[in-house]
Design an enzyme around this catalytic site. Sequence first.
Site, PDB file in Angstrom:
ATOM      1  N   ASP A 141       0.862  -1.185   0.000  1.00 40.09           N
ATOM      2  CA  ASP A 141       0.000   0.000   0.000  1.00 40.09           C
ATOM      3  C   ASP A 141       0.900   1.237   0.000  1.00 40.09           C
ATOM      4  OD1 ASP A 141      -2.255   1.590   0.247  1.00 40.09           O
ATOM      5  OD2 ASP A 141      -2.143   1.588   2.450  1.00 40.09           O
ATOM      6  N   MET A 160      -0.107   4.655   0.857  1.00 40.36           N
ATOM      7  CA  MET A 160      -0.314   5.565   1.990  1.00 40.36           C
ATOM      8  C   MET A 160      -0.405   4.815   3.306  1.00 40.36           C
ATOM      9  SD  MET A 160      -2.651   8.703   0.772  1.00 40.36           S
ATOM     10  CE  MET A 160      -3.879   7.765  -0.088  1.00 40.36           C
ATOM     11  N   ASN A 193      61.757 -21.377 -12.681  1.00 39.57           N
ATOM     12  CA  ASN A 193      61.083 -20.701 -11.569  1.00 39.57           C
ATOM     13  C   ASN A 193      62.104 -20.115 -10.599  1.00 39.57           C
ATOM     14  OD1 ASN A 193      58.319 -20.781 -11.931  1.00 39.57           O
ATOM     15  ND2 ASN A 193      58.083 -22.810 -11.029  1.00 39.57           N
ATOM     16  N   GLU A 228      53.311 -28.078 -15.164  1.00 43.26           N
ATOM     17  CA  GLU A 228      53.953 -27.817 -16.459  1.00 43.26           C
ATOM     18  C   GLU A 228      53.792 -29.023 -17.380  1.00 43.26           C
ATOM     19  OE1 GLU A 228      55.937 -30.200 -14.495  1.00 43.26           O
ATOM     20  OE2 GLU A 228      57.695 -29.487 -15.618  1.00 43.26           O
TER      21      GLU A 228
END
Length: 455
Positions: free
Chosen positions: A53, A55, A338, A373
């Site tokens: 609603d 109001m 690495n 890898e």
Amino acid sequence: MSARVLVVDDVPANVKLLEARLTAEYFEVLTAADGFEALEICDRDAIDIVLLDVMMPGMDGLEVCRRLKSDPGTSHIPIVMVTALDRASDRVAGLEAGADDFLTKPVKDLQLLSRVRSLVRLKSLTDELRLRAATTRSIGIQEMLGRRLPEIEELPHVLLIDENPASAERTATMLNKVCEMDTASGANEGVFLAMDRTPDCVLISTRASEFDPLRLCSQLQSFDRTRYVPIILIADEGEEARVMRAFELGVNDYVTRPIDRQELTARIRTQVRRKLYNDHLRMSVAETIEMAVIDGLTGLHNRRYLDSHIETLFQRAVTRRRPLSIMITDLDRFKGINDTHGHDGGDQVLKEFARRIRANVRGIDLVCRFGGEEFVVIMPDTESALAQRVAERVRHDIEKEPFQVAGNAVPVTVSIGVASVDYGADSVSALMRRADAALYQAKNSGRNRVVAPAA
Ligand code: GH3
Ligand code: MG
């Protein structure tokens, strides 16, 4: 389809009325007498739709709507504003506050039920997608779930199918600033246009003598290209039974003549926004599923994908008596790379390695990063001698040109084991074992070489 509906109104008689009607249709109904209670219930219970609603004392419906729509936990719940007939301005304000739809008091049964059903159905589609998306736990999707329904950025593309040229013209003029409109005067033309350029929404007038509008609806929903396109029916007063039938067929919404411009605009807007939201979700889910089988670093398929496909490829080769070969590759002394160039340097090498393998095999060969890898290539229709030549080409291509890692030229070599299907009592695991043993032999006999087991 049942659903949990929250009715919010400060007047107990209004609540009772809606509750009774919805309960009679097997909806589960929760009620709230003010905005605060409504917010609390939405937070706590899984609500499928809110009838709100406007109001109310304390916090009005518009504020409740704004709050629900701005909270990621509740923004996907459809909200229908219930407005007084003489307050057209409330409708605009409601839509601006993010409401999905509105009903005017006194609320008519057909409107109430059709709107609730249509929004619940849309939500259940969204929910299913949200659920799928959430289980995949993709960061992109989590972010997207928190968003509100998307605002329409471009004019939506609407297809109007109306046999009567004069009324089609009126509707098109009415919506001239709201959407980009295509019109068709018959079912075939409509389907043709919809297939040619998928619209964001289809409007179908029920006033048709040459075709059955409901059949057209189900036709549109049966094609892949148009099945997610929302359909709004333009019906006449007194066509309640037909509208109900249309909803059962999956039509998304309807308006009655005489068409109220504001109402039709709002309905198109709601349907298009929902569709955009669901389209986004669907695409994200598809992307996530794809991501689950793709290796993030190299863009190659991952081991999960290999595991699910190798058996199929193997069986196909065996039943068709076609050759099939695989190679397993492993970079030589990769740990050293690495150690010298860092993990990021190592990653650069893996990426470039993946690129070079791809460049040396055919499109139908399946290249996967098996882990670390190690890479596996499956080559359908390839017998051993050819597979060894391909492997040798890969090996040579890696060795001949040093890899560039942050300005350094890094020499890289690879060892490769090759194995081919043998039509005796072979299996995927035996084939993999042979390739692995060949790789082991390549490593042991000095690396940077290709080994295939003697046939
Ligand atoms: P070999 O010639 O015997 O194959 O020696 P190797 O050093 O290549 O073999 P080993 O199995 O000892 O080492 C593999 C290394 O690969 C260890 C691991 O840290 C590294 N590695 C695995 N996955 C990745 C990755 O995604 N990125 C990077 N940068 N390194 C990885
Ligand atoms: Mg290695």
